[in-house]
Design an enzyme around this catalytic site. Structure first.
Site, PDB file in Angstrom:
ATOM      1  N   CYS A 144      16.334  25.912  15.305  1.00 43.47           N
ATOM      2  CA  CYS A 144      16.407  24.439  16.176  1.00 43.47           C
ATOM      3  C   CYS A 144      15.278  25.045  17.378  1.00 43.47           C
ATOM      4  O   CYS A 144      14.818  25.951  17.380  1.00 43.47           O
ATOM      5  CB  CYS A 144      17.868  24.453  16.671  1.00 43.47           C
ATOM      6  SG  CYS A 144      18.137  25.673  18.140  1.00 43.47           S
ATOM      7  N   ARG A 159      -3.057   5.753  28.056  1.00 45.99           N
ATOM      8  CA  ARG A 159      -2.825   6.369  26.555  1.00 45.99           C
ATOM      9  C   ARG A 159      -1.548   5.723  26.193  1.00 45.99           C
ATOM     10  O   ARG A 159      -1.201   5.818  25.176  1.00 45.99           O
ATOM     11  CB  ARG A 159      -2.645   7.803  27.060  1.00 45.99           C
ATOM     12  CG  ARG A 159      -1.223   8.103  27.937  1.00 45.99           C
ATOM     13  CD  ARG A 159      -1.096   9.351  28.476  1.00 45.99           C
ATOM     14  NE  ARG A 159      -0.157   9.828  29.401  1.00 45.99           N
ATOM     15  CZ  ARG A 159      -0.103   8.778  30.809  1.00 45.99           C
ATOM     16  NH1 ARG A 159      -1.107   8.194  31.114  1.00 45.99           N
ATOM     17  NH2 ARG A 159       0.914   9.049  31.550  1.00 45.99           N
ATOM     18  N   CYS A 188       1.909  15.293  33.370  1.00 42.46           N
ATOM     19  CA  CYS A 188       0.467  14.670  33.221  1.00 42.46           C
ATOM     20  C   CYS A 188       0.211  14.121  34.578  1.00 42.46           C
ATOM     21  O   CYS A 188      -1.025  13.637  34.633  1.00 42.46           O
ATOM     22  CB  CYS A 188       0.599  13.909  31.899  1.00 42.46           C
ATOM     23  SG  CYS A 188       1.538  12.325  32.099  1.00 42.46           S
ATOM     24  N   THR A 234      15.879  17.363  28.749  1.00 39.38           N
ATOM     25  CA  THR A 234      16.210  16.161  27.917  1.00 39.38           C
ATOM     26  C   THR A 234      15.838  16.734  26.317  1.00 39.38           C
ATOM     27  O   THR A 234      16.796  16.535  25.469  1.00 39.38           O
ATOM     28  CB  THR A 234      15.247  14.926  28.063  1.00 39.38           C
ATOM     29  OG1 THR A 234      15.330  14.500  29.159  1.00 39.38           O
ATOM     30  CG2 THR A 234      15.528  13.917  26.882  1.00 39.38           C
ATOM     31  N   ARG A 236       0.927  -1.280   0.017  1.00 40.87           N
ATOM     32  CA  ARG A 236      -0.140  -0.011  -0.083  1.00 40.87           C
ATOM     33  C   ARG A 236       0.960   1.198  -0.012  1.00 40.87           C
ATOM     34  O   ARG A 236       0.148   2.331  -0.439  1.00 40.87           O
ATOM     35  CB  ARG A 236      -1.159  -0.071   1.190  1.00 40.87           C
ATOM     36  CG  ARG A 236      -2.089  -1.368   0.968  1.00 40.87           C
ATOM     37  CD  ARG A 236      -2.744  -1.360  -0.178  1.00 40.87           C
ATOM     38  NE  ARG A 236      -3.584  -2.133   0.031  1.00 40.87           N
ATOM     39  CZ  ARG A 236      -3.659  -3.373  -0.375  1.00 40.87           C
ATOM     40  NH1 ARG A 236      -2.525  -4.084  -0.894  1.00 40.87           N
ATOM     41  NH2 ARG A 236      -4.831  -4.249  -0.440  1.00 40.87           N
TER      42      ARG A 236
END
Length: 250
Positions: free
Chosen positions: A170, A70, A186, A131, A11
């Protein structure tokens, strides 16, 4: 490609923009994913199924029950396992013909630089500014395109930072690394489950486009989503000549 690969990726091959040549580029590519959580899960799913030849998953965390709302790479049975190893198991079940490298570590310094240098594209799927800036610095230094995503509550964002273009900004041009930004977690703020699926899938799409060399990437644009209204907004990002990261790199 052998007959099984031609069938598996048929595909994609049917798309004029990809064809066999583009699929072979995907099979030869190496994508480094920093974070095997909410964003890294859908991104890795689609990169693996699309036939990216080598995927390196980097995450020092373990699977927690709260992740399963999630983080679709992981299962209830794998609670307590390393996220990188859990993700590797899932991806190999999806596509056993690719190589998946699982690294349960928090990479930085020369180790991060080494991993970025070996990658075709890097995906920032982490959840903290320290990070993100470390990954951005490594990508700028090695001129490896970076696909950055973020999601919290009902708000998502995605952009591409591609230093192969000397005029491209950047990540530090957008969020200067010498300024303080508050990390929002979260675990305290919450996150709408499908939001990470939307943003992570888009990160995969941008990575695949960069590898094959098709379309127009999000370089120079920040795309933002309010999932409460499903409204998208876009702002242009320009390179900051005084940026402490890329301003000195050109």
């Amino acid at each position: 490609m052998n007959d099984q690969q031609l069938l598996r990726y048929s595909r994609h091959i049917l798309l004029d923009e990809i064809d066999i040549e583009g699929q072979e580029k995907l099979l030869a590519a190496h994508v480094l994913i920093i974070g095997a959580g909410g964003l890294g899960s859908p991104a890795a799913y689609y990169l693996a199924s699309a036939g990216v030849g080598t995927i390196t998953l980097v995450d020092d965390d373990t699977v927690d029950l709260t992740n399963l709302q999630r983080q679709i790479l992981h299962t209830t049975q794998r609670v307590g396992q390393a996220k990188a190893a859990s993700g590797k198991q899932t991806l190999e079940e999806i596509n056993p013909t690719i190589e998946v490298v699982a690294l349960q570590e928090r990479v930085s310094g020369e180790r991060l630089d080494e991993l970025v240098r070996s990658a075709t594209v890097v995906l920032d799927c982490c959840d903290n500014f320290a990070t993100r800036h470390a990954v951005n610095r490594a990508c700028v230094a090695n001129k490896v395109p970076l696909v950055s995503g973020a999601a919290i509550k009902f708000d998502g964002q995605i952009s591409v930072f591609d230093q192969r273009d000397e005029h491209a900004p950047c990540y530090s041009c957008l969020f200067p690394q010498d300024q303080e930004f508050e990390d929002v977690n979260c675990g305290t703020m919450g996150v709408f489950a499908p939001l990470v699926g939307i943003v992570g899938s888009m990160q995969a799409a941008e990575a695949l486009k960069l590898i094959v060399g098709i379309g127009e990437s999000l370089a120079g644009r920040l795309l933002m989503l309010d999932a409460r209204t499903m409204e998208w907004s876009s702002i242009k990002i320009r390179r900051n000549a005084k940026c402490v990261v890329c301003g000195q790199a050109h």
